[in-house]
Design a protein around this motif. Structure first.
Motif, PDB file in Angstrom:
ATOM      1  N   GLY A 103       0.818  -1.206   0.000  1.00 45.90           N
ATOM      2  CA  GLY A 103       0.000   0.000   0.000  1.00 45.90           C
ATOM      3  C   GLY A 103       0.853   1.257   0.000  1.00 45.90           C
ATOM      4  O   GLY A 103       0.566   2.224  -0.709  1.00 45.90           O
ATOM      5  N   TYR A 104       1.928   1.258   0.782  1.00 43.12           N
ATOM      6  CA  TYR A 104       2.836   2.405   0.815  1.00 43.12           C
ATOM      7  C   TYR A 104       3.522   2.583  -0.537  1.00 43.12           C
ATOM      8  O   TYR A 104       3.638   3.696  -1.043  1.00 43.12           O
ATOM      9  CB  TYR A 104       3.872   2.226   1.926  1.00 43.12           C
ATOM     10  CG  TYR A 104       4.834   3.382   2.030  1.00 43.12           C
ATOM     11  CD1 TYR A 104       4.439   4.569   2.630  1.00 43.12           C
ATOM     12  CD2 TYR A 104       6.129   3.281   1.524  1.00 43.12           C
ATOM     13  CE1 TYR A 104       5.311   5.638   2.720  1.00 43.12           C
ATOM     14  CE2 TYR A 104       7.010   4.342   1.607  1.00 43.12           C
ATOM     15  CZ  TYR A 104       6.601   5.520   2.206  1.00 43.12           C
ATOM     16  OH  TYR A 104       7.469   6.576   2.292  1.00 43.12           O
ATOM     17  N   PHE A 140       2.409   1.572  -3.473  1.00 39.71           N
ATOM     18  CA  PHE A 140       1.388   2.013  -4.422  1.00 39.71           C
ATOM     19  C   PHE A 140       1.111   3.505  -4.269  1.00 39.71           C
ATOM     20  O   PHE A 140       0.979   4.241  -5.246  1.00 39.71           O
ATOM     21  CB  PHE A 140       0.101   1.189  -4.230  1.00 39.71           C
ATOM     22  CG  PHE A 140      -0.975   1.511  -5.206  1.00 39.71           C
ATOM     23  CD1 PHE A 140      -0.904   1.070  -6.521  1.00 39.71           C
ATOM     24  CD2 PHE A 140      -2.067   2.283  -4.820  1.00 39.71           C
ATOM     25  CE1 PHE A 140      -1.905   1.382  -7.431  1.00 39.71           C
ATOM     26  CE2 PHE A 140      -3.076   2.591  -5.710  1.00 39.71           C
ATOM     27  CZ  PHE A 140      -2.984   2.138  -7.026  1.00 39.71           C
ATOM     28  N   ARG A 141       1.053   3.949  -3.002  1.00 33.86           N
ATOM     29  CA  ARG A 141       0.793   5.368  -2.737  1.00 33.86           C
ATOM     30  C   ARG A 141       1.935   6.230  -3.260  1.00 33.86           C
ATOM     31  O   ARG A 141       1.705   7.293  -3.844  1.00 33.86           O
ATOM     32  CB  ARG A 141       0.602   5.609  -1.267  1.00 33.86           C
ATOM     33  CG  ARG A 141       0.226   7.058  -0.943  1.00 33.86           C
ATOM     34  CD  ARG A 141       0.228   7.303   0.519  1.00 33.86           C
ATOM     35  NE  ARG A 141       1.604   7.298   0.980  1.00 33.86           N
ATOM     36  CZ  ARG A 141       2.076   8.061   1.951  1.00 33.86           C
ATOM     37  NH1 ARG A 141       1.260   8.868   2.588  1.00 33.86           N
ATOM     38  NH2 ARG A 141       3.325   7.996   2.323  1.00 33.86           N
ATOM     39  N   THR A 142       3.180   5.801  -3.062  1.00 40.10           N
ATOM     40  CA  THR A 142       4.321   6.618  -3.513  1.00 40.10           C
ATOM     41  C   THR A 142       4.402   6.663  -5.033  1.00 40.10           C
ATOM     42  O   THR A 142       4.799   7.685  -5.600  1.00 40.10           O
ATOM     43  CB  THR A 142       5.642   6.098  -2.929  1.00 40.10           C
ATOM     44  OG1 THR A 142       5.816   4.728  -3.278  1.00 40.10           O
ATOM     45  CG2 THR A 142       5.677   6.246  -1.414  1.00 40.10           C
ATOM     46  N   THR A 168       1.811   6.459  -7.115  1.00 40.35           N
ATOM     47  CA  THR A 168       0.658   7.140  -7.710  1.00 40.35           C
ATOM     48  C   THR A 168       0.520   8.583  -7.271  1.00 40.35           C
ATOM     49  O   THR A 168      -0.286   9.313  -7.822  1.00 40.35           O
ATOM     50  CB  THR A 168      -0.650   6.395  -7.371  1.00 40.35           C
ATOM     51  OG1 THR A 168      -0.781   6.328  -5.948  1.00 40.35           O
ATOM     52  CG2 THR A 168      -0.647   4.997  -7.971  1.00 40.35           C
ATOM     53  N   SER A 169       1.264   9.003  -6.257  1.00 43.31           N
ATOM     54  CA  SER A 169       1.140  10.416  -5.817  1.00 43.31           C
ATOM     55  C   SER A 169       2.023  11.301  -6.699  1.00 43.31           C
ATOM     56  O   SER A 169       3.010  10.864  -7.261  1.00 43.31           O
ATOM     57  CB  SER A 169       1.545  10.541  -4.349  1.00 43.31           C
ATOM     58  OG  SER A 169       2.897  10.215  -4.187  1.00 43.31           O
ATOM     59  N   SER A 170       1.626  12.552  -6.789  1.00 47.07           N
ATOM     60  CA  SER A 170       2.396  13.450  -7.654  1.00 47.07           C
ATOM     61  C   SER A 170       3.500  14.175  -6.926  1.00 47.07           C
ATOM     62  O   SER A 170       3.577  14.297  -5.775  1.00 47.07           O
ATOM     63  CB  SER A 170       1.469  14.468  -8.298  1.00 47.07           C
ATOM     64  OG  SER A 170       0.745  15.162  -7.312  1.00 47.07           O
TER      65      SER A 170
END
Length: 81
Positions: free
Chosen positions: A72-73, A75-77, A79-81
C-alpha cells in the motif's frame, strides 16, 4: 415504527386511540427486550485479547498485514504526484 394519530372529535382528543397506541408500543418493547437479553458469564477481557493475538500471529495474518502495508505504501508513492 409507531405513529401517533390522535382522533379529534368535537375538539377533544379521543383517549381510546392513545391507549391502543401505548399498548402496542409496550408489547413491541417487551419483544425487543427478550431479543436483546443475554446471559454473560465469566468475562475475562485480557485472556480473550491474548487468545485473539496468539491466533493472529499463529495463523500468519500478521504477515498479510505487514505485506499489505508495504504494498500500500509503495502504491501510494508511485501514484502520488
Amino acid at each position: 415504527m409507531v405513529i401517533f394519530e390522535p382522533t379529534i372529535s368535537l375538539g377533544l382528543i379521543d383517549v381510546s386511540s392513545w391507549q391502543d397506541q401505548v399498548f402496542s408500543m409496550s408489547n413491541h418493547g417487551l419483544v425487543l427486550g427478550h431479543l436483546f437479553a443475554q446471559s454473560v458469564q465469566n468475562v475475562d477481557i485480557l485472556a480473550d485479547f491474548q487468545k485473539s493475538w496468539k491466533n493472529f500471529i499463529q495463523s500468519g495474518q500478521v504477515w498479510a498485514l505487514g505485506i499489505g502495508f508495504v504494498l500500500g505504501y509503495m502504491f501510494r508513492t508511485f501514484t502520488s504526484s
